[in-house]
Design a protein around this motif. Structure first.
Motif, mmCIF file in Angstrom:
data_model
loop_
_atom_site.group_PDB
_atom_site.id
_atom_site.type_symbol
_atom_site.label_atom_id
_atom_site.label_comp_id
_atom_site.label_asym_id
_atom_site.label_seq_id
_atom_site.Cartn_x
_atom_site.Cartn_y
_atom_site.Cartn_z
ATOM 1 N N ILE A 19 0.840 -1.312 -0.142
ATOM 2 C CA ILE A 19 -0.034 -0.029 -0.143
ATOM 3 C C ILE A 19 0.689 1.320 -0.086
ATOM 4 O O ILE A 19 0.631 2.125 -0.971
ATOM 5 N N THR A 20 1.682 1.375 0.859
ATOM 6 C CA THR A 20 2.429 2.457 1.190
ATOM 7 C C THR A 20 3.575 2.867 -0.060
ATOM 8 O O THR A 20 3.915 3.929 -0.196
ATOM 9 N N VAL A 23 1.879 1.448 -3.887
ATOM 10 C CA VAL A 23 0.376 2.040 -4.149
ATOM 11 C C VAL A 23 -0.495 1.155 -4.818
ATOM 12 O O VAL A 23 -1.122 1.596 -6.004
ATOM 13 N N LEU A 24 -0.636 -0.238 -4.265
ATOM 14 C CA LEU A 24 -1.615 -0.943 -5.063
ATOM 15 C C LEU A 24 -2.615 -1.401 -3.859
ATOM 16 O O LEU A 24 -2.526 -1.253 -2.641
ATOM 17 N N GLY A 25 -3.942 -1.517 -4.540
ATOM 18 C CA GLY A 25 -4.786 -1.856 -3.504
ATOM 19 C C GLY A 25 -5.376 -0.842 -2.564
ATOM 20 O O GLY A 25 -5.949 -1.420 -1.601
ATOM 21 N N ILE A 26 -5.577 0.456 -2.837
ATOM 22 C CA ILE A 26 -5.802 1.467 -2.179
ATOM 23 C C ILE A 26 -7.362 1.445 -1.761
ATOM 24 O O ILE A 26 -7.930 1.544 -0.747
ATOM 25 N N CYS A 110 -5.600 -3.976 -7.293
ATOM 26 C CA CYS A 110 -4.511 -4.196 -8.018
ATOM 27 C C CYS A 110 -3.394 -4.806 -7.430
ATOM 28 O O CYS A 110 -2.143 -5.203 -8.007
ATOM 29 N N LEU A 189 -4.215 7.356 6.134
ATOM 30 C CA LEU A 189 -3.309 6.748 5.239
ATOM 31 C C LEU A 189 -2.180 7.378 4.790
ATOM 32 O O LEU A 189 -0.956 7.317 5.075
ATOM 33 N N VAL A 193 1.698 6.970 5.515
ATOM 34 C CA VAL A 193 3.000 7.202 4.406
ATOM 35 C C VAL A 193 3.530 8.223 4.755
ATOM 36 O O VAL A 193 5.058 7.965 4.732
#
Lengths: 206, 205
Positions: A19-20, A23-26, A110, A189, A193
């Motif tokens: 995620i961080t 940047v997939l599957g947000i 994603c 989020l 990050v």
């Protein structure tokens, strides 16, 4: 150091977090986190699905024609998601209602396509399995962290149990209604990050 | 007619794909660096939504729903195939996206190269799949409702991505703290935009 860097199980937990960092599957990460329980269930479902999709694709990767690989991947993932969705409906009906369309949306998460494309297509089944578990847990970790803060401050509870004592409410404390709203998920989020990147300077963008 | 208009406005502003349901976030964050590309992707997403949603609606009402197969033969009336919906929906979407990819490649090579990897990735854009799943959940009464909903959500998504791209273009000149640069500040921007869009809730026509 090099050994840790290439470990498919551990790097996704921190330096290559889906995620961080990737940047997939947000999408689903934000939508299901207003309570802790659905966040946890979602994290675990995704972990299971990524791990097994990775193994299956990695086993058949040499036989898939390159042109149609995305459709093949989607079918494998869709099958796994259907299984998970039916299991959830059978054993955790309340949670599956709360997750609503987001279980189905794991198909288009994603993280799955990203990991299948980037890892499973070029690595063996065992490494792919570890990579799937690692990425799933990295994803679940963020979900649980966001869900924890949102449920604690938004409803004063964790897993549905009241945590903040009644006496505090009597003294004038109020739940933060904004925490349950969508914008706060994005903001939390962003804070994660921020913290992560100020710890790991190598991840900063220019 | 009035209810269609209301549905249209509602799907653009109140049930906005990005700000209310976080759908299509991956490409939303990745392709919003300049307005032109963002516009292209937004149009492509809207188009794919408008094409796939009615097809999936027909699939849902004529094949998948419980009792939907009655028109084939009365014996099939008790059949409930809705567990197959994920696979069929995604298959339709993947096929349509392949088609759109070929069309764009033929007629607008510059847009094709600008969208790059994100064109095939529309297939896994959650906004498209999400549209179909919401359609299934909300029991729309007719194909026109499903189409209007698809068009409205597409426009909402387009609006959101073009807005963010415009802000990010301006933000390129700002001094952002090191650790927030890139993903962090973008998320904060989206969060503020989402708060602004919350004003629309309760809007009625």
């Amino acid at each position: 150091m090099a050994e840790i860097k290439n470990n498919p199980l551990l790097t996704p937990l921190n330096l290559n977090n889906p995620i961080t960092v990737q940047v997939l599957g947000i999408c689903s990460a934000l939508a299901v986190t207003s309570k802790l329980q659905p966040a946890l269930v979602m994290g675990l479902s995704v972990t299971v699905i990524v791990a097994f999709a990775n193994v299956i694709i990695s086993l058949i990767r040499d036989t898939i024609p390159n042109r149609i690989r995305i459709i093949v991947q989607l079918v494998v993932v869709a099958t796994l998601v259907t299984i998970v969705s039916e299991v959830l409906k059978a054993y955790a009906y309340d949670v599956s209602l709360q997750l609503s369309v987001y279980v189905g949306l794991i198909i288009t998460n994603c993280i799955l396509m990203g990991r299948l494309e980037a890892f499973a297509m070029s690595n063996g089944p065992w490494a792919s399995f570890l990579d799937g578990i690692g990425n799933g847990l990295g994803y679940a970790g963020i979900l649980v962290a966001v869900g924890f803060v949102r449920e604690l401050f938004g409803s004063g509870a964790l897993f549905g149990f009241k945590i903040i004592p009644q006496s505090l409410y009597d003294a004038g404390y109020m739940n933060n209604g904004l925490m349950i709203m969508p914008p706060m998920a994005l903001l939390l989020l962003a804070c994660i990050v921020w913290y992560h990147r100020s710890k790991e300077k190598s991840l900063q963008e220019n | 007619m009035e209810s269609l208009l209301s549905l249209f406005v509602k799907s653009i502003f109140i049930d906005n794909m990005v700000f209310a349901y976080f759908l299509g976030m991956c490409s939303y964050l990745a392709v919003s660096k300049n307005v032109k590309t963002a516009l292209g992707l937004g149009v492509a997403v809207t188009f794919v939504l408008v094409v796939t949603l009615p097809i999936n609606y027909l699939l849902e009402t004529l094949v998948l729903r419980e009792g939907a197969l009655k028109w084939v033969s009365p014996e099939l009336a008790s059949l409930d195939l809705s567990f197959l919906s994920f696979i069929l929906f995604i298959a339709v979407i993947a096929a349509i996206v392949q088609l759109v990819e070929m069309i764009v490649e033929k007629f607008s090579p510059s847009l094709y190269s600008a969208l790059g990897i994100f064109l095939p990735l529309i297939a896994v854009n959650c906004a498209i799949m999400g549209g179909s799943l919401f359609m299934q959940q909300r029991n729309f009464t007719g194909i026109s409702e499903a189409t209007v909903y698809a068009f409205g959500s597409g426009i909402g998504w387009l609006l959101a991505i073009v807005g963010l791209a415009a802000i990010r273009e301006k933000m390129a000149y700002c001094k952002v703290p090191d650790a927030l640069r890139g993903l962090g500040i973008t998320l904060i921007t989206v969060s503020l935009m989402a708060m602004a869009f919350m004003c629309f809730s309760g809007l009625k026509i």
